[in-house]
Design a protein around this motif. Structure first.
Motif, short mmCIF file in Angstrom:
data_model
loop_
_atom_site.label_atom_id
_atom_site.label_comp_id
_atom_site.label_asym_id
_atom_site.label_seq_id
_atom_site.Cartn_x
_atom_site.Cartn_y
_atom_site.Cartn_z
N LEU A 79 -18.24 23.43 -22.62
CA LEU A 79 -18.73 22.14 -22.57
C LEU A 79 -19.93 22.19 -21.69
CD1 LEU A 79 -16.48 19.23 -23.78
CD2 LEU A 79 -16.69 20.91 -25.02
N ASP A 80 -21.31 22.21 -23.23
CA ASP A 80 -22.38 21.23 -22.50
C ASP A 80 -22.56 19.87 -22.28
OD1 ASP A 80 -23.70 24.39 -22.51
OD2 ASP A 80 -24.45 24.55 -23.93
N VAL A 81 -23.09 19.34 -21.40
CA VAL A 81 -22.25 18.15 -21.26
C VAL A 81 -24.27 17.58 -20.81
CG1 VAL A 81 -21.66 16.65 -19.59
CG2 VAL A 81 -20.60 19.03 -19.36
N ARG B 115 -22.87 22.07 -17.61
CA ARG B 115 -21.75 22.91 -18.03
C ARG B 115 -20.69 23.19 -17.85
NH1 ARG B 115 -23.22 28.13 -21.32
NH2 ARG B 115 -24.47 27.02 -22.25
N LEU B 116 -19.33 22.56 -18.16
CA LEU B 116 -18.37 22.69 -17.59
C LEU B 116 -16.96 23.42 -18.21
CD1 LEU B 116 -16.19 19.99 -18.78
CD2 LEU B 116 -18.12 18.72 -17.88
N GLU C 267 -9.42 16.39 -17.20
CA GLU C 267 -9.79 16.76 -16.09
C GLU C 267 -10.81 18.25 -16.32
OE1 GLU C 267 -7.56 16.28 -12.65
OE2 GLU C 267 -7.08 14.02 -12.76
N ALA C 268 -12.21 18.05 -16.00
CA ALA C 268 -12.51 18.45 -15.11
C ALA C 268 -13.08 19.14 -13.91
CB ALA C 268 -14.28 19.24 -16.46
N GLY C 269 -13.21 19.95 -13.68
CA GLY C 269 -13.82 20.22 -11.87
C GLY C 269 -12.60 19.59 -11.23
N GLY C 270 -11.97 18.99 -11.43
CA GLY C 270 -11.58 18.26 -10.02
C GLY C 270 -12.05 15.54 -10.17
#
Lengths: 395, 246
Positions: A122-124, A109-110, A178-181
């Protein structure tokens, strides 16, 4: 205006429809009583709608998977909450006769930060882009794109994302975020729709998944998707798999079993589910109280007239008949506006929060029957006072 | 005892009290009374003398506490609810406050007096005919709220009589009526007594109708003070039939 109904009811009941005549005699009070029953109906419908949305959103991602059986961690209640599973289990499962294909799925999840500072969760789903993992044709068609590093497919049902974003992707533009860098390039879309915990889904390759979640390892996916050979008895296959895979770390479930377990867990153990279940109970209780108030007030208002009937020689069955007649009429008349308003509110909630809150025939019938039952029961209770009383005491 | 034989009402040792403990107050004390069939009996007495209580006890509207009440050969003391219901169906009650059902038309109210015996063909015609006899032929489909006090009372009379009751109980039936219609109602009850053997027990303060009574009972403090059979009335002990009267 009411005369045709009176005639119809007279023939139907084989007596004067006293209940109908009483109800229509005081139109203001009839309107209030109908509004009360309708309100009780709306209350129950809304709670059932929320609970139903929870239950159906749980099913959605399972339905998107191309799997007959799932191997999950033994501690998994949902797709998301299980411990990582040794990749070895996939190979072991493949060795069991009847298993046609197996592929691993990483689940994470991010948070996708929006330009305005808000966040979409979002569920990845990280999958092997060379293997078939989904039953959704949109994903399968674009699966090759996932082999590109950082490539992702985004759920077009993701909550609170402007439609223009998806239109641009469909037109061939790539959406970068970008998500979590880590950078993500959205190259296509599909549709599942958000649920209660996440706003939507993101599908990536296992390689991209491991870049987005560096703490996760390729040797430890969350779920193994199994497809059986055509004509295989899935329950028997599940039993064979359970004999091979160690129960200490893995559990084999058919998709239907996994969905049922997930739904049971989320509706009885998770706060959201418990709250909605409680809401249904509260809605029903408030509904019963409203209906009982309406009917007992009506009996109290006509006590003198009933006492006269009792003096004439009418028995308790006659009065129960009148109150049941009123109960059924109120239940039906209240149900019509109640179900219409609820259907409208469902559409409103669906539009506002993007949850699949929808009316179905089963729920309509259930609430109607429940309303009639509750009205009838309330009516029976409300006439008890009349049963005990001597006619002379009622004047 | 088969109906049609014996007295309409036989009361022995009837006492009745209201309230509990200290507040307990006897309203009827050791009443004994025989009313033959066909009599028109007027019950008089000051307010609080117990006449309405007596009327409701005999009319099966109140459970008997002490003593015996036999109505149409049926003992009411200790009777089950089902027996009380069956007994009420052979009686007609005219209430002081008429007690019509507000949601039903005059005709429907009268039909309710017949429908208690089950669905009958021609019930509506019979009810309409009786209302016509009482001068309400043009008010059949009026609700009680659209009728005058006297008209409402006549509807109540029709409701009580439409089922051909064996006994009619009436609590001040003429209070809401003018002299003429009051007298007309009582004369009709009297005629029924003579033609069909219908017994009438009527509470009234109305001196104008006393002369129509076969018998006048006066109650005081829960006891029968006076029991006067009127000359020219039908005060014999034997059951009455229309043909043996004046």
């Amino acid at each position: 205006m009411t005369a045709p109904v009176t005639g119809l009811l007279t023939r139907l009941l084989g007596r004067l429809p006293i209940g109908w005549l009483q109800l229509t005699h005081n139109r203001g009070r009839l309107a209030a009583a109908i509004a009360g029953v309708a309100f009780a109906n709306v209350l129950v419908f809304m709670q059932l709608g929320f609970l139903g949305a929870l239950i159906s959103t749980i099913r959605l991602p399972y339905q998107a998977l191309a799997a007959d059986l799932l191997v999950l961690a033994s501690d998994a209640n949902t797709l998301q909450d299980g411990s990582p599973l040794p990749r070895q289990r996939m190979l072991e499962a493949l060795s069991v006769p009847g298993v046609a294909a197996a592929t691993a799925l990483h689940y994470g999840r991010l948070d996708w930060k929006q330009p305005d500072g808000t966040v979409r969760t979002l569920d990845v789903l990280g999958v092997d882009p060379r293997a078939r993992s989904f039953s959704l044709r949109a994903i399968e068609r674009q699966r090759d794109l996932l082999t590109l590093s950082r490539a992702a497919l985004l759920d077009s049902g993701t909550r609170n994302v402007p439609p223009a974003v998806f239109e641009a992707i469909a037109a061939g533009q790539t959406l970068h975020f970008e998500a979590g860098g880590r950078a993500v390039d959205v190259v296509g879309t599909f549709h599942i729709g958000g649920g209660f915990s996440a706003d939507g889904y993101l599908v990536v390759s296992d390689q991209t998944f491991l870049k987005l979640f560096p703490q996760r390892s390729a040797g430890a996916p969350n779920i193994v998707l199994l497809r059986a050979e055509p004509g295989t008895d899935l329950d028997a296959l599940a039993r064979r798999l359970r004999a091979v895979l160690p129960a200490s770390d893995s559990a084999v479930r058919t998709v239907a079993e996994a969905v049922a377990r997930d739904q049971r867990f989320q509706t009885t153990q998770r706060p959201v589910g418990v709250i909605f279940g409680f809401g249904v109970a509260m809605g029903a209780l408030v509904g019963i109280i409203i209906v009982y108030q309406v009917l007992s007030t009506d009996v109290a208002d006509h006590l003198r007239e009933y006492a006269t009937f009792k003096a004439i020689g009418y028995g308790q069955r006659f009065f129960l008949g009148i109150v049941f007649e009123e109960a059924v009429i109120l239940a039906l008349l209240g149900f019509i506006p109640g179900s219409l308003v609820a259907t409208g509110l469902y559409a409103l909630v669906t539009a506002a929060v993007g949850l699949p809150v929808s009316m179905d025939g089963f729920r309509l019938a259930g609430v109607l029957l429940g309303t009639i039952a509750m009205c009838t029961l309330s009516g029976a209770v409300a006439t008890r006072r009349l049963a005990r009383a001597e006619p002379a005491a009622l004047f | 005892m088969a109906p049609g034989l014996g007295p309409a009402i036989r009361v022995a040792g009837l006492s009745h009290a209201f309230g509990e403990g200290e507040a307990r107050r006897k309203v009827l004390q050791d009443i004994a009374l025989d009313i033959p069939r066909g009599q028109l009996v007027i019950l008089m007495g000051a307010s609080g003398s117990g006449k309405t209580t007596l009327l409701t006890l005999l009319g099966c509207l109140r459970a008997v506490q002490e003593g015996s009440v036999v109505v149409l050969g049926r003992e009411l003391a200790g009777a089950a609810e089902a027996e009380m219901v069956a007994a009420r169906r052979r009686l007609g009650f005219i209430f002081q406050a008429h007690n019509l059902h507000e949601s039903l038309t005059a005709l429907q109210n009268v039909q309710m007096g017949l429908a208690v015996h089950g669905p009958l063909p021609g019930a509506e015609v019979a009810a309409a005919h009786l209302l016509g006899l009482l001068g309400l032929g043009d008010r059949l489909h009026h609700l009680p709220a659209q009728l005058s006090g006297g008209q409402k009372q006549r509807v109540a009379v029709a409701r009580a009589l439409v089922g051909n009751p064996d006994i009619v109980f009436a609590d001040e039936p003429t209070a809401a009526l003018d002299r003429e219609s009051g007298r007309a109602v009582v004369e009709m009850l009297r005629r029924l007594g003579h033609e069909r053997g219908t017994t009438t027990l009527m509470v009234t303060h109305d001196n104008r109708i006393l002369e129509l009574a076969d018998r006048i009972l006066t109650l005081e403090d829960g006891r029968i003070l006076q029991d006067e059979t009127r000359a020219g009335g039908a005060g014999a002990k034997a059951p009455r039939r229309g043909w043996d009267v004046s």
